[in-house]
Design an enzyme around this catalytic site. Sequence first.
Site, short mmCIF file in Angstrom:
data_model
loop_
_atom_site.label_atom_id
_atom_site.label_comp_id
_atom_site.label_asym_id
_atom_site.label_seq_id
_atom_site.Cartn_x
_atom_site.Cartn_y
_atom_site.Cartn_z
N LYS A 197 -6.15 -99.16 -31.35
CA LYS A 197 -6.72 -99.71 -32.59
C LYS A 197 -8.09 -100.31 -32.28
O LYS A 197 -8.25 -101.00 -31.26
CB LYS A 197 -5.79 -100.79 -33.16
CG LYS A 197 -6.26 -101.37 -34.50
CD LYS A 197 -5.29 -102.40 -35.05
CE LYS A 197 -5.68 -102.86 -36.44
NZ LYS A 197 -4.76 -103.87 -36.98
N SER B 219 -3.14 -102.78 -41.73
CA SER B 219 -4.47 -102.38 -41.33
C SER B 219 -4.52 -101.34 -40.21
O SER B 219 -5.53 -100.67 -40.05
CB SER B 219 -5.26 -103.61 -40.89
OG SER B 219 -4.67 -104.20 -39.75
N SER C 92 0.71 -105.42 -40.47
CA SER C 92 -0.21 -104.31 -40.18
C SER C 92 0.29 -103.27 -39.19
O SER C 92 -0.38 -102.26 -39.00
CB SER C 92 -1.54 -104.85 -39.67
OG SER C 92 -2.35 -105.16 -40.77
N1 GLN Z 1 -2.09 -106.72 -45.24
C1 GLN Z 1 -2.13 -108.03 -44.64
C2 GLN Z 1 -3.49 -108.65 -44.82
O1 GLN Z 1 -4.34 -108.00 -45.36
C3 GLN Z 1 -1.75 -107.96 -43.20
C4 GLN Z 1 -2.82 -107.51 -42.32
C5 GLN Z 1 -2.47 -107.53 -40.88
O2 GLN Z 1 -1.29 -107.66 -40.54
N2 GLN Z 1 -3.49 -107.48 -40.06
O3 GLN Z 1 -3.71 -109.76 -44.45
#
Ligand code: GLN
Length: 474
Positions: free
Chosen positions: A72, A150, A174
Amino acid sequence: MEFSSITETLKTIRSKKISVEELSNIFIKRIKDSKNLNAFIYFNEEDIIEQSRKIDKLSNNLSLKGIPLAIKDLFCTKNMPTTAGSKILSNFHPTYESFVTQKLIDQGSVFVGKANCDEFAMGSSTTTSFFGNTINPVSPKGKQLVPGGSSGGSAAAVAAKLCLGATGTDTGGSIRQPASFCGVVGIKPTYGLCSRWGIVAFASSLDQAGIFANSIEDASILMKEVAGYDSNDSTSAKIRIPDYYKNLNQDVAGKIIGVPKEYTLPGISDEINNVWEEAIKLFEKGGAKIKKISLPRTKYALPAYYIIAPAEASSNLARYDGVKYGFRSNENNSLDEMYELTRSEGFGKEVKRRILIGTYVLSAGYYDAYYLKAQKVRKLIADDFTLAFKDCDFIMTPTTPSQAFQIGEKEEDPIKMYLNDIFTVPASLAGIPGISIPFGKSKEKLPLGIQLLSKHFDEQTILNAGLYLEKNNE
Ligand code: GLN
């Protein structure tokens, strides 16, 4: 040969039936043939070959020798740029390697590229990336679905077999949500199990590195390699890391599984609840006992998360000011203007929204009402889990409230996007481990996921239960 699992590929490499370089060439071709998915922000053929030639000369005993992995683009990598999916870091070349990626390098894995992600890991769709969105490889003909986010690039790359595993980070879901949307296994380990050193910070009290794989066996192999104590991360846990793979055991007889009533919400599609029911029945068939439990403070998890995460993000992202590294706007007439323009040109819409919310909830006069209150709620949510685990071995819920949605959907209303995290955020606030396992299909034949949660540092229990689900999934 298919080259779709780590276990099988390791055997082939160790028996010298294929060299690491030859294997890498197969994956290079797959990546080039799947360019349309936009799963990678950085991909460089020569670089992969160079890594592979070096690894070919290393010992056969390395536990990930030659295994192609996607990283990532939130993990700092010395030999590849690191952008966090943001314009503000679009020219950033770290001078050091993150703890987790260094461990993976030390075991002989090949990094095939930096995977696309939402900007600074803020999102559930990989559509906030400065480098364009990623397309979910399971999209039916004529449709373009999000891979989740994400860590959407990582999940898509694993699902499309462009690599055999990937790193991700999970702050509120995410890893688990994209794993569910793309039909792969995704694990968010216990907070503190994997070092955060060298990972671009979003919300430091929640951020946790983890992995994606195509099976529980592969996930267990990777888990052992990414976990471990690091003195550079003050929240890193000093515990013995079990051999998750060797300890795998799919016998669930006698296990007590908590099924929380708060995870049945109005507006959640029947197919999600049906698949959950099927998983319950399957576990019962294996001799497990189902216990209805209550996690009464669950309904406060999403609002608490969306105060704590932006608050920490606003503080963490203050460092991007165009002075030391990253993008700098040239249009300025003064230092103040340079800061302002760098940040307004360098950050995307969602990141700015979070910085604004975060700065607001931390401001004098509002701190007690928002941030402090949210921290207290967080403690109560963690207490709910502690209490529940007195009566059950692990907890089972759906991973997401829906199947993968279309690109562009939910963009207009941030709350709709945030609702994706409704089932994943409570475990993040409590710091407990969670795994998403592909299980069942929606009416449109899209993958769905089951989430298993266990006590702090009890990853083995959910890997074992996950193996049972995976092996008995028809
Ligand atoms: N969708 C969540 C957010 O936007 C989680 C993102 C994540 O886990 N990095 O904060």
